[in-house]
Scaffold this motif. Structure first.
Motif, PDB file in Angstrom:
ATOM      1  N   ILE A 147       0.835  -1.201   0.000  1.00 58.00           N
ATOM      2  CA  ILE A 147       0.000   0.000   0.000  1.00 58.00           C
ATOM      3  C   ILE A 147       0.869   1.250   0.000  1.00 58.00           C
TER       4      ILE A 147
ATOM      5  N   ILE B 236     -12.140  -2.895   6.535  1.00 52.18           N
ATOM      6  CA  ILE B 236     -11.538  -3.292   5.262  1.00 52.18           C
ATOM      7  C   ILE B 236     -11.208  -4.777   5.251  1.00 52.18           C
TER       8      ILE B 236
ATOM      9  N   THR C  11     -14.422   2.894   0.285  1.00 54.83           N
ATOM     10  CA  THR C  11     -12.995   2.837   0.570  1.00 54.83           C
ATOM     11  C   THR C  11     -12.398   1.445   0.347  1.00 54.83           C
ATOM     12  N   SER C  12     -13.063   0.408   0.816  1.00 56.94           N
ATOM     13  CA  SER C  12     -12.509  -0.943   0.732  1.00 56.94           C
ATOM     14  C   SER C  12     -12.254  -1.393  -0.699  1.00 56.94           C
ATOM     15  N   THR C  13     -13.146  -1.031  -1.606  1.00 60.58           N
ATOM     16  CA  THR C  13     -13.027  -1.483  -2.991  1.00 60.58           C
ATOM     17  C   THR C  13     -12.372  -0.453  -3.897  1.00 60.58           C
ATOM     18  N   CYS C  14     -12.125   0.747  -3.371  1.00 56.75           N
ATOM     19  CA  CYS C  14     -11.533   1.856  -4.130  1.00 56.75           C
ATOM     20  C   CYS C  14     -12.431   2.309  -5.281  1.00 56.75           C
TER      21      CYS C  14
ATOM     22  N   PHE D 154      -7.083   4.191  -1.713  1.00 53.55           N
ATOM     23  CA  PHE D 154      -8.292   4.063  -0.903  1.00 53.55           C
ATOM     24  C   PHE D 154      -8.937   5.440  -0.729  1.00 53.55           C
TER      25      PHE D 154
ATOM     26  N   ASP E  59     -11.329   8.674   0.232  1.00 50.09           N
ATOM     27  CA  ASP E  59     -11.927   9.202   1.452  1.00 50.09           C
ATOM     28  C   ASP E  59     -13.023  10.197   1.066  1.00 50.09           C
TER      29      ASP E  59
ATOM     30  N   ARG F  31      -3.087   1.783  -3.130  1.00 50.89           N
ATOM     31  CA  ARG F  31      -3.356   0.345  -3.204  1.00 50.89           C
ATOM     32  C   ARG F  31      -2.648  -0.224  -4.432  1.00 50.89           C
TER      33      ARG F  31
ATOM     34  N   LYS G 102      -4.340  -5.607  -3.549  1.00 50.99           N
ATOM     35  CA  LYS G 102      -5.637  -6.051  -4.047  1.00 50.99           C
ATOM     36  C   LYS G 102      -5.707  -7.572  -4.082  1.00 50.99           C
TER      37      LYS G 102
END
Length: 370
Positions: free
Chosen positions: A18, A187, A233-236, A260, A262, A280, A285
């Motif tokens: 990351i 996440i 956020t988790s999946t972008c 990620f 915001d 990321r 991923k």
């Protein structure tokens, strides 16, 4: 090799991936390098984490919420912060003032997204622990207006947006399972309990627009008010939820970013600014796509995960934000310089040829003037 050692290695690799992943840049995009000598770093009043930024109906400010539950207002002429309001109960304000401890956020409050209703002067606040709140003109303590929807309590209230014509307040709850201080668990667990909602001040009713979302975060209304753009956020992923027209009440993904996301803010030059908390990589991923890896990482003490992330972030590449078109194409990248003072960017607010840059974890508000 023991299982615990394997998990620690995987955690280190995932976090390093990351931190050290390349900065996103489209061939047609412009890069704004936020060099330390070109940026004013405004220290906060003993706290940290100016996660979101807003200006009042007169154009004064900015205002921002910080780690001890206070809403601060920047007085440009005096070049100082003043206390505007607080989500902390009055009896706890003195005890909480200056707190930077995530374990006290449920006690002191943690204001995240905030936005003024330009007609009424009401300031709406998404407090991560107390729900949707409001500060009326002339008052200095936020009042709760909503703490649940559909019988399910809010657990991680996050972003706020207002339709200035109707007064409708749109807001997000990132998770009904995890608090803000446990955001990494949101996440790693693959949690999909985020909800996009709207609050009607006239009826005091909350309506769920979308649910089953992955770490739902920032939300912003389009210029014409026909749709909302929001970040998972988790999946972008950045998606659009239609409020009007033939696609009304439907959602569609418009882009997937390499970081990620915001908060989201409209740019006066068109499109939207999206703060990217961390980068990321393909490796990250890939690692997070395996359930057993995520399950093992969840077993690690959260304080250790936070500490590792903080250390690696401090030695990694600086944070960045992107400006995208309404269709999700990246047209501009704003990033910190090699001194890495800007390690995380939560939000970019562009106003009068100035970028106000906020971060949920840093002890200053950054200002870059074109």
């Amino acid at each position: 090799m023991g299982r615990k050692v394997l998990v620690v290695i995987v955690a280190a690799v995932a976090t390093a991936a990351i931190v050290f992943s390349p900065i996103l840049k489209d061939d047609n995009s412009t890069v704004i390098a936020l060099k330390d000598e070109d940026v004013e770093f405004i220290p906060l009043d003993g706290a940290v984490g100016p996660e979101s930024i807003t200006f009042d109906p007169k154009g004064d400010g900015p205002y921002t919420g910080v780690s001890d539950g206070r809403i601060l207002k920047w007085e440009e002429k005096e070049h100082t912060w003043i206390e505007f309001a607080s989500t902390s109960p009055p009896e706890l304000l003195e005890k909480c003032r200056g707190s930077k401890d995530p374990s006290r956020e449920h006690e002191c409050g943690r204001p995240l997204g905030l936005k003024f209703n330009k007609k009424t002067g009401d300031l709406y606040i998404a407090d991560a622990y107390r729900g949707l709140m409001v500060v009326h003109p002339g008052e200095n303590v936020a009042k709760v207006v909503a703490v649940e929807a559909g019988g399910v309590p809010f657990r991680f209230t996050n972003g706020v947006e207002i339709d200035q014509t109707s007064g409708i307040v749109y807001f997000t709850d990132s998770s009904s399972q995890y608090h803000r201080r446990d955001f990494m668990s949101t996440i790693l667990s693959g949690d999909r309990t985020g909800r996009l909602m709207k609050y009607n001040p006239k009826t005091n009713q909350v309506e769920i627009l979308l649910d089953n979302l992955s770490f739902l975060n920032g939300v912003m209304l389009s210029q014409d008010g026909s749709y909302l753009i929001f970040a998972e956020t988790s999946t972008c992923k950045i998606s659009r939820y239609w409020l009007q027209g033939p696609k009304a009440e439907t959602a569609e993904v418009i882009t997937e970013l390499s970081g990620f996301p915001d908060n989201i803010k409209r740019s006066p030059r068109g499109g939207f600014w999206i703060g990217l908390h961390l980068r990321r990589s393909i490796l990250t991923k890939w690692a997070l796509s395996f359930l057993w890896i995520r399950e093992q990482l969840l077993k690690l003490p959260l304080d250790q995960v936070r500490a590792a992330t903080t250390i690696l972030s401090s030695i990694g590449r600086p944070a960045f934000a992107v400006r995208v078109t309404e269709d999700g194409d990246v047209v501009e990248v704003s990033r910190g310089d090699t001194k890495k003072k800007l390690r995380h960017i939560s939000e970019v607010f562009e106003r009068n040829a100035t970028l106000w840059v906020g971060s949920v974890g840093l002890p200053f508000l950054a200002v870059h003037r074109f």
